[in-house]
Design an enzyme around this catalytic site. Structure first.
Site, mmCIF file in Angstrom:
data_model
loop_
_atom_site.group_PDB
_atom_site.id
_atom_site.type_symbol
_atom_site.label_atom_id
_atom_site.label_comp_id
_atom_site.label_asym_id
_atom_site.label_seq_id
_atom_site.Cartn_x
_atom_site.Cartn_y
_atom_site.Cartn_z
ATOM 1 N N TYR A 112 -4.505 -2.373 74.306
ATOM 2 C CA TYR A 112 -3.915 -2.238 72.968
ATOM 3 C C TYR A 112 -2.623 -1.401 73.053
ATOM 4 C CZ TYR A 112 -3.811 -0.561 68.054
ATOM 5 O OH TYR A 112 -3.462 -0.244 66.757
ATOM 6 N N LYS A 144 1.200 -2.514 72.231
ATOM 7 C CA LYS A 144 2.006 -1.831 71.208
ATOM 8 C C LYS A 144 3.337 -1.348 71.796
ATOM 9 C CE LYS A 144 -0.461 -2.270 67.493
ATOM 10 N NZ LYS A 144 0.022 -3.139 66.408
HETATM 11 C C1 AKB Z 1 -7.250 2.413 66.764
HETATM 12 O O1 AKB Z 1 -8.039 3.365 66.823
HETATM 13 O O2 AKB Z 1 -7.232 1.492 67.582
HETATM 14 C C2 AKB Z 1 -6.223 2.403 65.658
HETATM 15 C C3 AKB Z 1 -4.949 3.047 66.079
HETATM 16 C C4 AKB Z 1 -4.840 4.503 66.190
HETATM 17 O O3 AKB Z 1 -3.984 2.364 66.304
HETATM 18 N N1 AKB Z 1 -6.750 3.053 64.496
#
Ligand code: AKB
Length: 317
Positions: free
Chosen positions: A142, A146
């Site tokens: 993730y 990003k």
């Molecule tokens: C997550 O925990 O994945 C999200 C974020 C902080 O981007 N809430």
């Protein structure tokens, strides 16, 4: 007249953002879409259509047909879920972004908001008061998506003039729509369990400090960033957004002040390893300076409102 498209309107941010935007721009000018149905108030108060952001042809067609001028693309697989399906999460997160960047380039929907996250930071980043510009070596899928997304957004701004704007959201706390699959989700779950059962088993350790923000502050600041004049923006990647930092234990203490019998036990799972690589608190002075980022909720005010609203929602008010 602005015509706004919100992709991901059934999600935690989208379900509140659509209503806030409709108040400002008029119900008929804010188009909500998602691959699933949103809450009734989103569906009933203005246009809603099932639309998959991964389907580029349909997306572009929708944007052109409805003369869209601004897009908020909130579709994403969050940090915890992404670790379970790394390649799929990468494909979804990147394709969703690239499709909206390309649609912006090929249409009049030149203004694009896409959320980045504190997940862009990693184990080698300074953990306290993390600067805007610093070492960034995220080690979650993730976080990698990003960080790559921020770079692509800035690239499309420089190369094609797409008016890309973004913030690095901290954990977002809200009572309307629950988050799904994130590492900061404990800070929402804890309120539901406090009201339902008076106890909670937390999946992070008690002393894991993370930046968080109440949804109303997040929505207000997101719209503020989108409404500011382009001359104010010194950054075209994503702005740090700090909110309030606290640990699960500190949040539990605040809840206990209003619900004295409340107890929390700690059973860290795989999300602890993710949280350990994220900042405990970040420096958002550049966002304050450039476009006036401000917040109104501290942990006390946020806790009182969350307990009240969650109790109302669960019929225990
Ligand atoms: C997550 O925990 O994945 C999200 C974020 C902080 O981007 N809430």
């Amino acid at each position: 007249m602005e015509k706004i498209l919100v992709i991901g309107s059934a999600g935690q941010i989208g379900s509140e953002l659509v209503l806030a935007l409709r108040k400002i721009y008029g119900n008929d000018n804010v188009f909500a879409t998602d691959i699933k149905n949103p809450p009734q108030d989103v569906k009933k108060s203005g246009p809603f259509q099932i639309l998959d952001v991964l389907d580029f042809k349909n997306l572009l067609h929708f944007i052109v047909r409805n003369k869209i001028t601004q897009v908020y693309n909130l579709a994403a697989v969050l940090s915890g879920n992404a670790e379970k399906i790394p390649l799929q999460a990468w494909d979804i997160n990147m394709k969703a972004l690239m499709n909206t960047l390309e649609a912006a380039r090929q249409s009049d929907a030149k203004k694009l908001f896409w959320p980045s996250s504190i997940a862009v930071f990693g184990p080698t980043t300074p953990r306290h008061n993390t600067p805007q510009l610093t070492v960034m070596e995220p080690n979650t899928v993730y976080g990698i998506s990003k960080l790559a997304g921020e770079r692509w957004g800035e690239y499309y701004f420089n190369r094609y003039g797409v008016d890309f704007r973004s913030v690095r959201y901290p954990g977002l706390i809200s009572y309307k729509t629950e988050p799904g699959g994130g590492t900061t989700d404990y800070a929402v779950e804890i309120f539901y369990e406090a009201v339902r059962k008076g106890k909670y088993e937390c999946f992070l350790k008690e002393d894991t400090a993370l930046p968080m923000m109440f949804m109303e502050d997040a929505i207000d600041n997101t719209i503020k960033l989108m409404e500011t004049g382009p001359e104010n923006l010194s950054l075209r990647s994503a702005y740090n957004m700090a909110g309030i930092s606290f640990t699960p234990e500190e949040l539990a203490e605040e809840i206990k002040k209003l619900k004295p019998g409340f107890t929390v036990t700690y059973k860290p799972d795989f999300r602890q390893a993710i949280a350990d690589t994220w900042p405990a608190g970040i420096d958002d002075s550049i966002a304050q300076r450039d476009w006036g980022l401000t917040t109104h909720y501290d942990i006390k005010k946020m806790t009182a409102l969350m307990l009240e609203k969650v109790a109302e929602k669960l019929g225990k008010g």
